[in-house]
Write an enzyme that holds these catalytic residues in place. Structure first.
Site, PDB file in Angstrom:
ATOM      1  N   CYS A 134      52.908  16.851  23.560  1.00  0.00           N
ATOM      2  CA  CYS A 134      53.429  18.107  24.105  1.00  0.00           C
ATOM      3  C   CYS A 134      54.543  18.608  23.206  1.00  0.00           C
ATOM      4  CB  CYS A 134      53.866  17.936  25.552  1.00  0.00           C
ATOM      5  SG  CYS A 134      54.955  16.504  25.836  1.00  0.00           S
ATOM      6  N   CYS A 136      58.050  16.871  23.267  1.00  0.00           N
ATOM      7  CA  CYS A 136      59.224  16.021  23.453  1.00  0.00           C
ATOM      8  C   CYS A 136      60.139  16.173  22.242  1.00  0.00           C
ATOM      9  CB  CYS A 136      58.799  14.564  23.618  1.00  0.00           C
ATOM     10  SG  CYS A 136      57.815  14.259  25.101  1.00  0.00           S
TER      11      CYS A 136
END
Length: 231
Positions: A134, A136
């Site tokens: 994603c 992070c």
């Protein structure tokens, strides 16, 4: 794949497994191809959660706006100050490499993740950070992640063709340099300690922090000494 030295240190935690390399990969698309596209699934989820919290009175839109402004105005400079300290203080750099979270806390920076791993560039090794799942990212250290960092294009390509991606940022490294790509996850973040440029001997921490941009601490660019304009 090419013959240049390259290591990929993917996280092996169950929540962030990448064995088998089952992600999508764009064919040499430019880094900014997806920058202006539709919001990602995670951005949609984030916005929906924000609306729910606002509706329940947990937070207000004004509180969120102020927090975002703090991320943009203050947080990106935290990372620069931490790395500048590591450049001038060898003992602090040792502590940063041993336990990034604890070292940042020494400077009043409280991180959102359980672990911060500092990785140091050398003449033989160059480190790059990504989150293939994603986005992070050490927000409390570097501010909000840039759009390109969250794009599927960057997340997929930097793993398998890091030299091509870095070149699109203007970073061309010698063939002898090994590239290491580090995959962040929900519990673990990374920050790059770039090599200190020649010509910065005697500089103050403030001066050094001035050449440490967000992109240098992600590893896609190198710190540059700005030469004075000719009189």
């Amino acid at each position: 794949m090419n013959d240049h030295p390259f290591d990929y240190y993917a996280s092996k935690s169950p929540a962030h497994e990448h064995e088998g390399h089952d992600h999508d990969h764009d064919d040499h698309a430019p880094v900014n191809e997806h920058d202006n596209g539709p919001p990602s699934e995670y951005e949609i989820m984030s916005r929906a959660m924000q609306e729910i919290l606002e509706a329940k009175g947990v937070v207000t839109a004004e509180q969120i706006r102020r927090r975002m402004e703090q991320f943009e105005e203050d947080f990106p400079f935290r990372g620069s100050r931490v790395i500048a300290r590591a450049w001038v203080d060898p003992e602090f750099k040792k502590r940063l490499l041993a336990d990034g979270r604890a070292a940042c806390a020494e400077m009043g920076v409280q991180l959102e993740s359980e672990r911060l791993i500092a990785v140091e560039n050398t003449a033989d090794i160059h480190n790059v950070i990504v989150c293939t799942l994603c986005s992070c990212y050490p927000r409390a250290l570097l501010g909000m992640p840039p759009t390109w960092y969250k794009s599927r294009n960057y997340r997929s390509r930097v793993v398998f063709e890091p030299r091509a991606v870095l070149k699109e940022f203007g970073t061309v490294l010698p063939d002898s340099v090994t590239l290491r790509v580090h995959d962040s996850n929900a519990d673990m973040r990374y920050v790059v300690i770039p090599m200190r440029p020649e010509g910065t001997e005697g500089w103050s921490e403030e001066q050094l922090a001035g050449i440490l941009t967000r992109d240098t601490l992600v590893g896609v660019t190198l710190p540059k000494v700005r030469m004075p304009e000719p009189a």
